[in-house]
Design a protein around this motif. Structure first.
Motif: not given
Length: 362
Positions: A49-62, A85-94
């Motif tokens: 459902t979503a993905l984000a950058l943690a520095g140069q790392r990609l992080v995808a959630v679903g 084990s619930v569905g994840l909808t959004a992710v963000q890194f500070a």
């Protein structure tokens, strides 16, 4: 596409889940909040459902608590350790290490190691308890007792219904300050990195309890977007006032362009721009009658909007221009990797497009 995410209040109360690519998630029950995400074969083909950058790392959630990491711009992926084990909808890194993910069951997860491992900080039951406590506390100081009573009744209903309301978006100002929002106006904040949380629902002008689908920073301000054209802005990061909306349909995405303008994407391809300090968002030309699903800031400061048919549109001074290649399949999230390539997630898993895809539209 006609997805559950596009349906408004009453239908959403009856038909869950809320996000368009977690159709198999179903109603959340207690055990999925306590069961770690299972290790799966070929995880890159699962629903995301979503993905984000943690520095140069990609992080995808679903789906089902699945979180994948890539350290080579989306070429290869590996599964992270997740306690639910619930569905994840959004992710963000500070920053490179600290980030949050939210999802069904009112789940808030935090990582301090760039997504390698995650810890449950909040769930829907605790969120309802926090809102009830805040509503009861406000009753003694509320000028309108009737409003306070309604808020208490709403909180009691949330508590009675259990942790079945999803969180849908978040905004992290830094490693300490984060706001999470979701269905029925759910909103909670932490000012200490998630060590403690408190309800923010009483600080948001949302009397109808409309679903909140997006939250983003615009300079020092925070902007919320949701169903029925809902827009609200906070100049102090805490108290939100509703804004005049240019559109009565649902708004799904927010992203700040390099020049400070906020780009807004919504139902049926409607897009808007909110200039810094402006009181009202202005409409942009509609390129395709397909709902936008995500907005991402490109490395050059432009905003890329993705729609539910896989169409990709990069911001230009007068609106948006299509990029040279469409994914031609549903997209729920997209981000530009460190090497300039585009990585997208959706119902059919993870996809990667070369840097030339975006360059060609400049």
């Amino acid at each position: 596409m006609n997805t559950l995410r596009q349906l408004s209040g009453l239908l959403l109360a009856l038909l869950v889940p809320f996000t368009p690519y977690c159709l198999a998630q179903g109603l959340v029950v207690g055990d999925v909040l306590q069961s770690p995400a299972a290790k799966v074969a070929n995880p890159q083909r699962r629903v995301f459902t979503a993905l984000a950058l943690a520095g140069q790392r990609l992080v995808a959630v679903g789906e089902r608590g699945l979180i994948l990491l890539s350290d080579d711009n989306g070429e290869h992926w590996r599964q992270a350790s997740v306690p639910v084990s619930v569905g994840l909808t959004a992710v963000q890194f500070a920053d490179t290490n600290v980030g949050w993910a939210v999802g069904h069951g009112g789940v808030v997860l935090r990582t301090g190691d760039g997504g390698e491992s995650w810890r449950l900080q909040l769930d829907g039951l605790r969120a309802a308890q926090l809102e009830l406590q805040a509503a009861q506390s406000a009753l003694s100081t509320q000028a309108n007792d009737e409003v306070a009573q309604v808020r208490i009744q709403t909180a009691e209903r949330l508590l009675a219904e259990g942790p079945d309301k999803p969180l849908l978006a978040l905004a992290a100002r830094d490693t300490k300050h984060v706001l999470v929002v979701g269905a029925y106006g759910l909103a909670l904040r932490s000012d200490d990195g998630g060590a403690s949380w408190h309800s923010a629902m009483g600080q948001i002008d949302n009397p109808m309890g409309l679903h909140l689908y997006a939250v983003a920073h615009q300079g020092n301000a925070l902007v919320l977007a949701g169903e029925q054209g809902y827009l609200a802005r906070s100049l102090d990061g805490e108290n939100f006032e509703q804004m005049d909306s240019p559109y009565a349909g649902t708004l799904f995405t927010l992203a700040s362009r390099g020049d400070g303008a906020l780009l807004i994407g919504g139902l049926k391809g409607h897009a808007f721009v909110l200039a810094p300090g402006a009181e009202r968002a202005e409409a942009l030309p509609t390129l395709a009658p397909v709902s936008f699903s995500d907005a991402s800031v490109l490395n050059d400061g432009r905003v890329l909007l993705a729609n539910q048919a896989g169409g990709l549109f990069a911001s230009a001074p007068s609106g948006f221009t299509p990029v040279s290649e469409s994914l031609r399949k549903p997209v729920s999230g997209i981000v530009q990797a460190a090497d300039g390539s585009l990585v997208a997630v959706g119902f059919s898993g993870l996809s990667r497009l070369p840097q030339s895809t975006v360059s060609a539209s400049e």
